[in-house]
Scaffold this motif. Sequence first.
Motif, PDB file in Angstrom:
ATOM      1  N   UNK A 178       0.827  -1.205   0.000  1.00 16.32           N
ATOM      2  CA  UNK A 178       0.000   0.000   0.000  1.00 16.32           C
ATOM      3  C   UNK A 178       0.862   1.256   0.000  1.00 16.32           C
ATOM      4  N   UNK A 179       1.923   1.243   0.794  1.00 17.99           N
ATOM      5  CA  UNK A 179       2.823   2.398   0.826  1.00 17.99           C
ATOM      6  C   UNK A 179       3.515   2.574  -0.519  1.00 17.99           C
ATOM      7  N   UNK A 180       3.936   1.474  -1.136  1.00 21.90           N
ATOM      8  CA  UNK A 180       4.581   1.552  -2.443  1.00 21.90           C
ATOM      9  C   UNK A 180       3.636   2.071  -3.507  1.00 21.90           C
ATOM     10  N   UNK A 181       2.392   1.591  -3.490  1.00 19.31           N
ATOM     11  CA  UNK A 181       1.405   2.065  -4.459  1.00 19.31           C
ATOM     12  C   UNK A 181       1.127   3.548  -4.246  1.00 19.31           C
ATOM     13  N   UNK A 182       1.033   3.963  -2.994  1.00 20.45           N
ATOM     14  CA  UNK A 182       0.777   5.369  -2.697  1.00 20.45           C
ATOM     15  C   UNK A 182       1.934   6.241  -3.182  1.00 20.45           C
ATOM     16  N   UNK A 183       3.168   5.806  -2.942  1.00 18.74           N
ATOM     17  CA  UNK A 183       4.320   6.571  -3.392  1.00 18.74           C
ATOM     18  C   UNK A 183       4.379   6.625  -4.917  1.00 18.74           C
TER      19      UNK A 183
END
Length: 107
Positions: free
Chosen positions: A30-35
């Motif tokens: 989720x953090x990677x997708x958000x970034x």
Amino acid sequence: MTRILTVLTFCHLCAAPVAAQEEDAPSMMERGAQQFLEGLLLEMEPAFDSMRGFMEQMGPALTDLMGQIEDWSVYEAPEILPNGDIIIRRKPEGTEPSEETPPQIDL
């Protein structure tokens, strides 16, 4: 014995909020997708700004054009000439589009 029980209770109370934060925290995916999406928005921002400028300049002209043309079905598809000009021809009088044959669009 009372000291050990007090220390264990204190550790348990301190660890409970940490465990709750870990459950609510976004996963690495989720953090990677958000970034990724934030980076994409930053890269696309100049294109959005130029599109906004285009719409501010051309919007009134396009609105005026839409008001002048009453029925789009009496015109043929736009044609791009070799010199880059775009023409839209009016269909000959008396020809109505057939409902059986869908219009053909060249892409």
